[in-house]
Motif scaffolding. Sequence first.
Motif, short mmCIF file in Angstrom:
data_model
loop_
_atom_site.label_atom_id
_atom_site.label_comp_id
_atom_site.label_asym_id
_atom_site.label_seq_id
_atom_site.Cartn_x
_atom_site.Cartn_y
_atom_site.Cartn_z
N ASP A 1 -98.19 22.04 9.21
CA ASP A 1 -96.96 22.18 9.96
C ASP A 1 -95.90 21.19 9.49
OD1 ASP A 1 -95.93 23.88 11.86
OD2 ASP A 1 -95.99 22.36 13.43
N GLY A 2 -96.29 20.30 8.55
CA GLY A 2 -95.33 19.32 8.04
C GLY A 2 -94.95 18.26 9.03
N ARG A 3 -95.86 17.92 9.94
CA ARG A 3 -95.56 16.87 10.92
C ARG A 3 -96.60 15.76 10.78
NH1 ARG A 3 -95.17 20.81 15.93
NH2 ARG A 3 -94.69 19.01 17.20
N PRO A 4 -96.31 14.72 9.98
CA PRO A 4 -97.30 13.66 9.75
C PRO A 4 -97.61 12.84 11.00
CG PRO A 4 -95.21 13.11 8.74
CD PRO A 4 -95.09 14.51 9.21
N ALA A 5 -96.80 12.98 12.06
CA ALA A 5 -97.08 12.25 13.29
C ALA A 5 -98.40 12.68 13.91
CB ALA A 5 -95.95 12.46 14.29
N PHE A 6 -98.89 13.87 13.53
CA PHE A 6 -100.18 14.32 14.05
C PHE A 6 -101.31 13.41 13.59
CE2 PHE A 6 -100.23 18.72 15.90
CZ PHE A 6 -98.90 18.72 16.22
N LEU A 7 -101.11 12.71 12.46
CA LEU A 7 -102.17 11.82 11.97
C LEU A 7 -102.42 10.69 12.96
CD1 LEU A 7 -101.45 11.57 8.16
CD2 LEU A 7 -103.30 12.74 9.31
N ASP A 8 -101.36 10.22 13.63
CA ASP A 8 -101.54 9.18 14.65
C ASP A 8 -102.47 9.65 15.76
OD1 ASP A 8 -99.74 7.89 13.14
OD2 ASP A 8 -98.09 7.92 14.59
N ILE A 9 -102.22 10.89 16.19
CA ILE A 9 -103.04 11.45 17.27
C ILE A 9 -104.48 11.60 16.80
CG2 ILE A 9 -103.26 13.40 18.82
CD1 ILE A 9 -100.25 13.88 18.33
N ALA A 10 -104.66 12.03 15.53
CA ALA A 10 -106.01 12.19 15.00
C ALA A 10 -106.74 10.84 14.95
CB ALA A 10 -105.95 12.82 13.62
N LEU A 11 -106.02 9.80 14.50
CA LEU A 11 -106.62 8.47 14.43
C LEU A 11 -107.04 8.00 15.81
CD1 LEU A 11 -107.13 6.23 12.39
CD2 LEU A 11 -104.89 5.32 12.91
N LEU A 12 -106.16 8.20 16.79
CA LEU A 12 -106.48 7.82 18.16
C LEU A 12 -107.70 8.58 18.67
CD1 LEU A 12 -105.75 6.40 20.78
CD2 LEU A 12 -104.35 8.35 21.34
N TYR A 13 -107.74 9.88 18.34
CA TYR A 13 -108.88 10.71 18.77
C TYR A 13 -110.18 10.17 18.18
CZ TYR A 13 -110.51 14.96 20.91
OH TYR A 13 -111.12 15.85 21.74
N ALA A 14 -110.12 9.73 16.91
CA ALA A 14 -111.33 9.18 16.28
C ALA A 14 -111.79 7.92 16.99
CB ALA A 14 -111.05 8.90 14.80
N PHE A 15 -110.85 7.03 17.32
CA PHE A 15 -111.20 5.80 18.05
C PHE A 15 -111.86 6.13 19.38
CE2 PHE A 15 -107.64 3.27 15.87
CZ PHE A 15 -108.53 2.75 14.97
N ILE A 16 -111.19 6.99 20.16
CA ILE A 16 -111.67 7.29 21.51
C ILE A 16 -113.02 8.01 21.45
CG2 ILE A 16 -111.07 8.43 23.68
CD1 ILE A 16 -109.32 6.12 23.08
N ASN A 17 -113.19 8.85 20.41
CA ASN A 17 -114.45 9.55 20.24
C ASN A 17 -115.60 8.57 20.06
OD1 ASN A 17 -115.97 11.82 19.98
ND2 ASN A 17 -115.56 12.09 17.80
N PHE A 18 -115.36 7.55 19.23
CA PHE A 18 -116.39 6.52 19.02
C PHE A 18 -116.71 5.79 20.32
CE2 PHE A 18 -117.33 2.05 18.09
CZ PHE A 18 -118.51 2.22 17.42
N ILE A 19 -115.66 5.40 21.05
CA ILE A 19 -115.88 4.66 22.29
C ILE A 19 -116.66 5.51 23.29
CG2 ILE A 19 -114.74 3.57 24.25
CD1 ILE A 19 -112.49 2.78 22.44
N ALA A 20 -116.31 6.79 23.38
CA ALA A 20 -116.99 7.67 24.33
C ALA A 20 -118.46 7.81 23.97
CB ALA A 20 -116.31 9.03 24.34
#
Lengths: 151, 117
Positions: free
Chosen positions: B63-82
């Motif tokens: 979609d050409g929106r690199p801001a989604f990478l921030d959300i993906a990174l956050l999701y990876a962090f939270i996934n690990f914590i969960a």
Amino acid sequence: MHDDPVVRIVAKVLIPSIMLFAFYVQFHGDFGPGGGFQAGVIFASAFILHAIIFGLNRTRHVWAFRPNLAVLCVGVLLYGGTGILGMLGGGNFLNYNVLGDTPQAGQHLGILLVELGVGMSVAASMVMLFFAFAGRATHNRFLSSKERNDE
Amino acid sequence: MLLEINLITISFWTGSGLLILGLAALVAFARAIQGPTAFDRLLAINIIGTIAVLVVCLYGFFDGRPAFLDIALLYAFINFIATIAVLRFFRFGTLGEEGSAASKSRENDDIWGNLND
């Protein structure tokens, strides 16, 4: 859980990264997704990870109750204070335009301060909520032992 | 309405990538339902979280929106914590305590032995 080397090392790498990412979300909120609330929750999740791995008591030593309460109150005061500052400058409550030389500069400063206040309060309240929930078992045991002693 | 427009503008490569990831998530979900032990289910849920990270990255890239990478990174962090939180809850029964009377007694239990019962 802290005696497991894999979990411990990964946590030692991840906790600073999560905090840094929280600051990125906080201060990059004007240009990307993010803002004070999200940054506060991410910052608190670093402390939650620390508490899960190293135990609640160690985390309470790292981040004690009183500084946590102070950060919570300072965050709320920062939010309200920015609003009052707008009133002192001649505008309405939370009117940022009067904070700087130009309305743009004032809005930049005002939004930064307000988001910082939101982030601080949210981080402190999330940590406090987790401590309250995770420490409930200890608290219940303490209460029941007290009841036994009273009897 | 908005959903329809998005579906039309999705390109072939995005669509096939999302489809493949969705199939992988379905396989992991089947393991989460079927899984004989709690660890199978936990691993399956962790895989689904990783696939969600990939979906966010893929959609943001196409979609050409690199801001989604921030959300993906956050999701990876939270996934690990969960994952760590659920594992800890299975192992010790509490989230915050370490070395207290309750967790000490559970700590000595052989968790694999319990599962083989």
